[in-house]
Design a protein around this motif. Structure first.
Motif, PDB file in Angstrom:
ATOM      1  N   ALA A 188       0.829  -1.205   0.000  1.00 48.47           N
ATOM      2  CA  ALA A 188       0.000   0.000   0.000  1.00 48.47           C
ATOM      3  C   ALA A 188       0.863   1.255   0.000  1.00 48.47           C
ATOM      4  CB  ALA A 188      -0.907  -0.007   1.232  1.00 48.47           C
ATOM      5  N   ARG A 189       0.441   2.273  -0.736  1.00 51.00           N
ATOM      6  CA  ARG A 189       1.085   3.594  -0.784  1.00 51.00           C
ATOM      7  C   ARG A 189       2.512   3.559  -1.334  1.00 51.00           C
ATOM      8  NH1 ARG A 189      -0.979   3.231   4.069  1.00 51.00           N
ATOM      9  NH2 ARG A 189       1.048   3.370   5.093  1.00 51.00           N
ATOM     10  N   VAL A 190       2.821   2.519  -2.123  1.00 51.74           N
ATOM     11  CA  VAL A 190       4.152   2.419  -2.732  1.00 51.74           C
ATOM     12  C   VAL A 190       4.011   2.620  -4.231  1.00 51.74           C
ATOM     13  CG1 VAL A 190       5.990   0.762  -3.306  1.00 51.74           C
ATOM     14  CG2 VAL A 190       5.162   0.952  -0.947  1.00 51.74           C
ATOM     15  N   GLU A 191       4.862   3.487  -4.793  1.00 50.10           N
ATOM     16  CA  GLU A 191       4.857   3.686  -6.244  1.00 50.10           C
ATOM     17  C   GLU A 191       5.812   2.683  -6.873  1.00 50.10           C
ATOM     18  OE1 GLU A 191       6.218   6.868  -9.554  1.00 50.10           O
ATOM     19  OE2 GLU A 191       5.690   7.683  -7.587  1.00 50.10           O
ATOM     20  N   ARG A 192       5.242   1.770  -7.677  1.00 47.16           N
ATOM     21  CA  ARG A 192       6.034   0.672  -8.235  1.00 47.16           C
ATOM     22  C   ARG A 192       6.319   0.912  -9.716  1.00 47.16           C
ATOM     23  NH1 ARG A 192       4.202  -5.628  -7.822  1.00 47.16           N
ATOM     24  NH2 ARG A 192       5.594  -6.514  -9.397  1.00 47.16           N
ATOM     25  N   VAL A 193       7.570   0.705 -10.094  1.00 50.16           N
ATOM     26  CA  VAL A 193       7.980   0.803 -11.498  1.00 50.16           C
ATOM     27  C   VAL A 193       8.531  -0.562 -11.899  1.00 50.16           C
ATOM     28  CG1 VAL A 193       9.473   2.024 -13.144  1.00 50.16           C
ATOM     29  CG2 VAL A 193       8.642   3.227 -11.104  1.00 50.16           C
ATOM     30  N   ASP A 194       7.901  -1.226 -12.846  1.00 49.30           N
ATOM     31  CA  ASP A 194       8.362  -2.549 -13.265  1.00 49.30           C
ATOM     32  C   ASP A 194       9.370  -2.451 -14.399  1.00 49.30           C
ATOM     33  OD1 ASP A 194       6.931  -4.482 -11.614  1.00 49.30           O
ATOM     34  OD2 ASP A 194       5.117  -3.660 -12.523  1.00 49.30           O
ATOM     35  N   VAL A 195      10.447  -3.215 -14.273  1.00 47.61           N
ATOM     36  CA  VAL A 195      11.477  -3.257 -15.309  1.00 47.61           C
ATOM     37  C   VAL A 195      11.871  -4.715 -15.547  1.00 47.61           C
ATOM     38  CG1 VAL A 195      12.410  -0.965 -14.755  1.00 47.61           C
ATOM     39  CG2 VAL A 195      13.356  -2.992 -13.617  1.00 47.61           C
ATOM     40  N   ILE A 196      12.619  -4.938 -16.617  1.00 49.24           N
ATOM     41  CA  ILE A 196      13.094  -6.297 -16.915  1.00 49.24           C
ATOM     42  C   ILE A 196      14.621  -6.398 -16.735  1.00 49.24           C
ATOM     43  CG2 ILE A 196      13.185  -8.129 -18.663  1.00 49.24           C
ATOM     44  CD1 ILE A 196      10.303  -7.576 -18.057  1.00 49.24           C
ATOM     45  N   SER A 197      15.361  -5.602 -17.481  1.00 45.95           N
ATOM     46  CA  SER A 197      16.818  -5.788 -17.521  1.00 45.95           C
ATOM     47  C   SER A 197      17.539  -4.852 -16.561  1.00 45.95           C
ATOM     48  CB  SER A 197      17.310  -5.528 -18.943  1.00 45.95           C
ATOM     49  OG  SER A 197      17.155  -4.143 -19.227  1.00 45.95           O
ATOM     50  N   ALA A 198      18.827  -5.115 -16.349  1.00 46.48           N
ATOM     51  CA  ALA A 198      19.652  -4.255 -15.489  1.00 46.48           C
ATOM     52  C   ALA A 198      19.752  -2.837 -16.055  1.00 46.48           C
ATOM     53  CB  ALA A 198      21.055  -4.858 -15.348  1.00 46.48           C
ATOM     54  N   VAL A 199      19.894  -2.732 -17.376  1.00 47.42           N
ATOM     55  CA  VAL A 199      20.008  -1.410 -17.994  1.00 47.42           C
ATOM     56  C   VAL A 199      18.723  -0.613 -17.756  1.00 47.42           C
ATOM     57  CG1 VAL A 199      20.205  -0.243 -20.241  1.00 47.42           C
ATOM     58  CG2 VAL A 199      21.786  -2.097 -19.661  1.00 47.42           C
ATOM     59  N   GLU A 200      17.576  -1.283 -17.895  1.00 46.17           N
ATOM     60  CA  GLU A 200      16.295  -0.616 -17.611  1.00 46.17           C
ATOM     61  C   GLU A 200      16.164  -0.269 -16.131  1.00 46.17           C
ATOM     62  OE1 GLU A 200      13.818  -3.212 -20.904  1.00 46.17           O
ATOM     63  OE2 GLU A 200      13.119  -3.208 -18.843  1.00 46.17           O
ATOM     64  N   MET A 201      16.663  -1.164 -15.274  1.00 41.38           N
ATOM     65  CA  MET A 201      16.556  -0.911 -13.823  1.00 41.38           C
ATOM     66  C   MET A 201      17.386   0.306 -13.438  1.00 41.38           C
ATOM     67  SD  MET A 201      17.151  -3.495 -10.623  1.00 41.38           S
ATOM     68  CE  MET A 201      15.606  -4.384 -10.675  1.00 41.38           C
ATOM     69  N   LEU A 202      18.571   0.425 -14.010  1.00 47.92           N
ATOM     70  CA  LEU A 202      19.403   1.604 -13.727  1.00 47.92           C
ATOM     71  C   LEU A 202      18.693   2.876 -14.178  1.00 47.92           C
ATOM     72  CD1 LEU A 202      21.978   3.096 -12.890  1.00 47.92           C
ATOM     73  CD2 LEU A 202      22.951   2.536 -15.125  1.00 47.92           C
ATOM     74  N   ALA A 203      18.138   2.856 -15.403  1.00 44.16           N
ATOM     75  CA  ALA A 203      17.464   4.053 -15.927  1.00 44.16           C
ATOM     76  C   ALA A 203      16.283   4.443 -15.036  1.00 44.16           C
ATOM     77  CB  ALA A 203      16.993   3.801 -17.366  1.00 44.16           C
ATOM     78  N   ALA A 204      15.513   3.449 -14.581  1.00 41.30           N
ATOM     79  CA  ALA A 204      14.351   3.739 -13.736  1.00 41.30           C
ATOM     80  C   ALA A 204      14.797   4.295 -12.381  1.00 41.30           C
ATOM     81  CB  ALA A 204      13.514   2.475 -13.547  1.00 41.30           C
ATOM     82  N   CYS A 205      15.889   3.772 -11.841  1.00 42.67           N
ATOM     83  CA  CYS A 205      16.390   4.270 -10.549  1.00 42.67           C
ATOM     84  C   CYS A 205      16.895   5.710 -10.701  1.00 42.67           C
ATOM     85  CB  CYS A 205      17.492   3.366 -10.009  1.00 42.67           C
ATOM     86  SG  CYS A 205      16.886   1.767  -9.431  1.00 42.67           S
ATOM     87  N   GLU A 206      17.629   5.986 -11.781  1.00 45.30           N
ATOM     88  CA  GLU A 206      18.127   7.352 -11.985  1.00 45.30           C
ATOM     89  C   GLU A 206      16.973   8.332 -12.181  1.00 45.30           C
ATOM     90  OE1 GLU A 206      21.407   6.312 -15.011  1.00 45.30           O
ATOM     91  OE2 GLU A 206      22.264   7.951 -13.824  1.00 45.30           O
ATOM     92  N   SER A 207      15.917   7.868 -12.876  1.00 44.62           N
ATOM     93  CA  SER A 207      14.755   8.740 -13.109  1.00 44.62           C
ATOM     94  C   SER A 207      14.033   9.078 -11.820  1.00 44.62           C
ATOM     95  CB  SER A 207      13.731   8.067 -14.026  1.00 44.62           C
ATOM     96  OG  SER A 207      14.301   7.811 -15.257  1.00 44.62           O
TER      97      SER A 207
END
Ligand code: C5P
Length: 224
Positions: free
Chosen positions: A64-83
């Protein structure tokens, strides 16, 4: 565990494995249920933080009350974390694949019907998400890593703490049965820059998450 501990703070957490595509139907990945990271996200939200949870492919319900961003690869995970920056805290609980296939084949790779030979897959290094954020222009004030080790747990963990420029590392011995990967319970040792190990006894990942979030909150108020 106080509910308002992290009010006004932004906590960024990554969780789960990454998946590195070989071709449209195959991938390389790591064992990781995401349970520890999701429990941390839940505990941080309960403590009043705004929480961004960057999740690899897992089957966990969003707390609850958590904003979730789903990713697949490490490169995508890095981009989502930086964003998601800026953040006050970054907790890297994801089991990021260290390497990915140099390229993803556009079509399904076929076996050679005329040969029993093996095949060679060329892999390249993935970015280190934690080290990247811990050395970022917008570095979160508190960068926390996990170290899953099978031997010399404290030695390797403290080495990672300094090498990746972290404030806190959470070491767990994954050679012990019943804790760690995919399990519902864990037993960890927290190590900070003073290298004083603080063991947390075996407990559910939910209970440990609340203890870890309490330590994180105390450090934000009282940096050492
Ligand atoms: O070096 P090792 O993979 O054991 O370090 C574990 C810590 O580093 C974990 O917190 C993990 O999320 C993070 N990590 C990362 N990016 C990688 C590899 C590990 O963020 N490519």
């Amino acid at each position: 565990f106080e509910r308002g501990l992290l009010t006004g703070r932004h906590v960024l957490i990554n969780a789960g494995p990454t998946r590195e595509a070989i071709d449209p139907v195959r991938y390389i990945s790591n064992h990781s249920s995401g349970k520890m990271g999701f429990a941390l996200a839940e505990a941080a939200a309960e403590a009043g933080a705004r929480v961004t949870l960057v999740a690899g492919p897992v089957s966990q319900p969003t707390p609850a009350r958590v904003e979730r961003v789903d990713v697949i690869s490490a490169v995508e995970m890095l981009a989502a974390c930086e964003s998601a920056l800026p953040a006050d805290v970054f907790i890297a609980s994801a089991a990021v694949a260290d390497y990915r296939p140099a390229s993803c084949a556009p079509g399904k790779l076929k076996k050679d019907p005329g040969s029993d030979d093996g095949m060679t897959l060329h892999m390249v290094r993935n970015p280190d998400i934690l080290a990247t954020l811990a050395n970022h222009a917008q570095r979160p004030g508190l960068c926390v890593g996990f170290a899953a080790e099978t031997d010399d747990v404290l030695g390797y963990a403290s080495d990672k703490l300094t090498r990746k420029n972290l404030d806190l590392i959470i070491a767990n011995d994954v050679s012990q049965p019943g804790i760690g990967f995919n399990a519902d319970e864990n037993a960890v040792t927290l190590i900070d820059r003073s290298l004083a190990p603080q063991p947390l006894a075996q407990a559910s990942k939910q209970k440990l998450a609340r203890q870890i979030i309490a330590v994180v909150a105390a450090r934000l108020t009282n940096p050492s």
